[in-house]
Design a protein around this motif. Structure first.
Motif, PDB file in Angstrom:
ATOM      1  N   ASP A  94      38.639  38.561  47.743  1.00 54.90           N
ATOM      2  CA  ASP A  94      38.296  37.225  48.244  1.00 54.90           C
ATOM      3  C   ASP A  94      36.879  37.201  48.813  1.00 54.90           C
ATOM      4  O   ASP A  94      36.107  36.291  48.539  1.00 54.90           O
ATOM      5  N   ARG A 101      34.305  37.515  46.005  1.00 55.34           N
ATOM      6  CA  ARG A 101      34.319  36.272  45.218  1.00 55.34           C
ATOM      7  C   ARG A 101      33.614  35.130  45.946  1.00 55.34           C
ATOM      8  O   ARG A 101      32.858  34.371  45.349  1.00 55.34           O
ATOM      9  N   TYR A 153      42.820  36.128  39.943  1.00 53.80           N
ATOM     10  CA  TYR A 153      41.364  36.247  40.069  1.00 53.80           C
ATOM     11  C   TYR A 153      40.707  36.231  38.702  1.00 53.80           C
ATOM     12  O   TYR A 153      41.147  36.928  37.793  1.00 53.80           O
TER      13      TYR A 153
END
Ligand code: B12
Lengths: 389, 222
Positions: free
Chosen positions: B171, B174, B200
């Protein structure tokens, strides 16, 4: 009250376990501090058969008095103490003394929490070490590559500069010779400055080329046989002009006379020239510079002594390192990059020799080199009518 | 002599001796085995996979079966790290590299040898591979990504229970770099669990060294 049989049995089993199996140090000790009995772990840990020894013997003696005595005096309390172990490393145990009839029993154990923490930290440190070592190895490879690139670049750049510098020099010389009659005095002076600068430039370029060549591992020796007197001939000639301009006298003292050497003559001449011109450069006007040689063990030592300011111990340490900044200030205030001695060192080392330098306070400097026995050729040689090639 | 399919026979011939020394904590003996193989120019990949990894997997099995102590296992790992450091000078070419990868172990993950070896395998295939070791906080990972502008990020996970840390790291990367491809490797996924990665984009699970090499040589996604 009478203890039930099973309690006695349990106590006996417990004592047996403590004596034979437990990883705890257990000592029965007299009130006077002599060891009466030691359990198996204690004997293994210390590597001595403790029985009969004074208790103090197992402890590392630190400044604050007898450790064992203090432990016995403070019954029931737990105190840290360091013992000697069989593997030579000290060990910290936590000791508790308990009274047992006329005797004392001393227990010593490690702190489990402490061990856990130690293990965890060592693990983490080992991780860090591993990563740092990887990073270093990686950086090292990058630096080696960059260094090789630099050497290659240096080689290419100086190679390209050599020709133009050579042209400037030879045309300036030509003009000085042929047009001196038609030029004004101040123009002649300018021309002379051009020539001198070009000469200096050419020397620097040649030094750079040498360094580039040496660093790329291309220093090949072209061995021949020559007498020491021959080896200093051309260096003496090369510095004679600048020496006489400043009234510096160069004397020679070569021994053993006529000694023949098996060396790359041209490269050694380069070394001697470098040492000589440094010496002349560093000496005050009218001083004397001496170039000499002597037997040194079963090899030979060359040296050049000047009457200059000398150098400090610190500078001596990096005298023969390229770009170490030891070139320093020349007498005329010009900065030199100081490659000459680094090049000399490589050449001498390629012959299996070493550089040497000393500077007794107030007595100028002696810089030279020592060549090993294998560089000495037989005095009367018919194998090769050598000479410097 | 023990053999393993596809492994280098020169490694096979010394494997038992190496494993025994590793379990005994005999680092000098391990060193001489490894130096011998290096002198014989056994490829680094074989050393990594057929010797180091294989031996440690076996140590792990013995440990799981209560046949060796955790101290033995720790020592075996520390020796292996040393062996990796010993051969690592052969891993790095100093020349400028076109492709860059950052490999890291996620927070709370203390298994770092796998990630280090994965990074080294990328180096061997001409990448510049930066490695952040065990228990890497997100901030360090993001900092290094910022600094080195990698083409690829690799995250190592050995313990399945650490999956939340991995997802948190995914996370974080990203959010800062929406298009940066990420690969994930390590033993956590030995028995499945890859569905948790499906949500993802651009995150690939790399299951074998062959897959890793396909990616490193540009013959596999990403
Ligand atoms: C050494 C070791 C440790 C050491 C690690 C120290 C260190 N310096 O790394 C320590 C003591 C810390 C440790 C602790 C624990 N461990 Co442990 N450990 C091991 C052991 C024995 C070896 C690990 C190793 O280095 N293997 C060798 C490397 C090269 O292999 P690898 O990691 O698989 O890596 C390869 C590939 O997976 C891949 N890869 C790895 N990372 C990446 C990343 C990318 C991007 C890519 C592409 C590929 C890739 O490439 C590598 C090269 O081929 C394994 C046994 C085993 N089977 O591996 C157990 C093992 C991993 N540990 C295990 C466990 C359970 C633990 C603990 C939870 C135990 C506990 N209860 O305390 C703790 C957890 C600590 C933590 N929070 O992380 C289990 C994991 C089970 C699971 N999958 O969930 C294993 C498998 C043991 C077992 N048989 O049960 N352990």
């Amino acid at each position: 009250m009478e203890a039930p049989d099973s309690n006695i049995a349990i106590a006996a089993a417990g004592w047996h376990f403590l004596c034979e199996r437990a990883e705890i140090l257990v000592l029965r000790v007299s009130r006077e501090g002599a060891i009466l009995h030691a359990n198996r772990h204690a004997v293994e840990l210390t590597g001595i058969p403790l029985e009969g020894e004074p208790l103090e013997h197992i402890f590392l003696g630190f400044a604050d008095g007898p450790v064992g005595r203090r432990l016995l005096d403070r019954t029931g309390e737990t105190h840290l103490a360091n013992i000697r172990t069989a593997n030579g490393l000290p060990e910290t145990l936590y000791f508790t003394a308990l009274p047992a009839g006329d005797e004392m029993v001393l227990f010593g154990q490690t702190d489990a929490q402490e061990q856990v923490r130690l293990r965890k930290e060592v693990l983490a440190l080992n991780h860090e070490m591993g990563n740092l070592s990887r990073e270093l190895t990686q950086k090292n490879a990058e630096l080696a590559w960059l260094n090789a690139q630099k050497t290659q670049f240096l080689g290419m750049a100086t190679h390209d500069l050599r020709k133009p510098a050579g042209l400037i020099l030879s045309y300036a010389e030509m003009l000085e010779e042929e047009a001196s009659g038609t030029l004004r005095e101040d123009h002649l002076h300018l021309l002379d400055t051009i020539r001198a600068s070009a000469e200096r430039m050419k020397r620097v370029i040649e030094d750079f080329l040498d360094v580039a060549m040496i660093e790329s591992g291309k220093l090949n020796l072209d061995m021949g046989v020559a007498a020491i007197e021959e080896l200093v001939k051309s260096p003496l000639l090369l510095v004679s002009k600048s020496a006489s301009r400043r009234g510096v006298v160069v004397t020679t003292d070569l021994a053993p006379a006529g000694q023949r050497l098996r060396v790359d003559g041209q490269k050694l001449e380069q070394v001697i020239t470098n040492l000589l011109s440094n010496a002349v450069e560093q000496s005050p006007d009218g001083a004397t510079v001496q170039v000499g040689s002597r037997r040194h063990g079963d090899g030979i030592r060359f040296f050049v002594t000047d009457a200059g300011k000398g150098f400090s111990e610190e500078v001596r340490g990096r005298l023969f390192t390229a770009f170490a900044g030891t070139g320093g200030q020349k007498r005329d205030g010009e900065r030199s990059i100081g490659l000459g001695l680094a090049i000399s060192r490589r050449i001498v080392e390629a012959h299996g020799g070493t550089m040497m330098a000393e500077s007794p306070p107030g007595k100028g400097a002696t810089v030279g080199f020592i060549l090993p026995a294998q560089c000495l050729a037989p005095m009367r040689s018919d194998e090769q009518n050598g000479g410097v090639r | 002599m023990s053999e393993q399919p596809g492994s280098d026979p020169r490694v096979d011939s010394v494997y038992d001796r190496y494993l025994a020394s590793l379990l005994e904590g005999e680092r000098t003996e391990c060193t001489s085995v490894v130096e011998g193989l290096r002198a014989g120019e056994v490829p680094l990949r074989s050393l990594y996979v057929d010797l180091f990894q294989r031996a440690l997997y076996q140590v792990g099995d013995l440990w799981e079966q209560n046949r060796v102590s955790v101290a033995t296992e720790h020592l075996a790992t520390a020796i292996t790290e040393r062996m990796v450091a010993l051969v690592e000078p052969g891993v790095f070419g100093g020349e400028a590299r076109r492709r860059v990868i950052v490999v890291a172990c996620v927070a709370d993950e203390y298994h770092q040898l796998g990630g280090r070896m994965a990074a080294d395998l990328f180096e061997l295939h001409g990448w510049r591979a930066y490695f952040l070791g065990a228990n890497t906080p997100h901030s360090s990972l993001l900092d290094l990504i910022e600094k080195t502008k990698p083409d690829l990020v690799g995250l190592s996970l050995s313990i399945y229970f650490n999956l939340p840390s991995l997802l948190a790291a995914l996370d974080a990367v990203r959010a800062a770099h929406p298009d940066l491809p990420i690969i994930v490797g390590g033993q956590a996924f030995r028995w499945g669990g890859e569905e948790s990665l499906r949500r993802y984009e651009g995150v690939t699970l790399v299951k074998t060294v062959d897959d890793l090499e396909r990616i490193a040589t540009g013959h596999g996604s990403p």
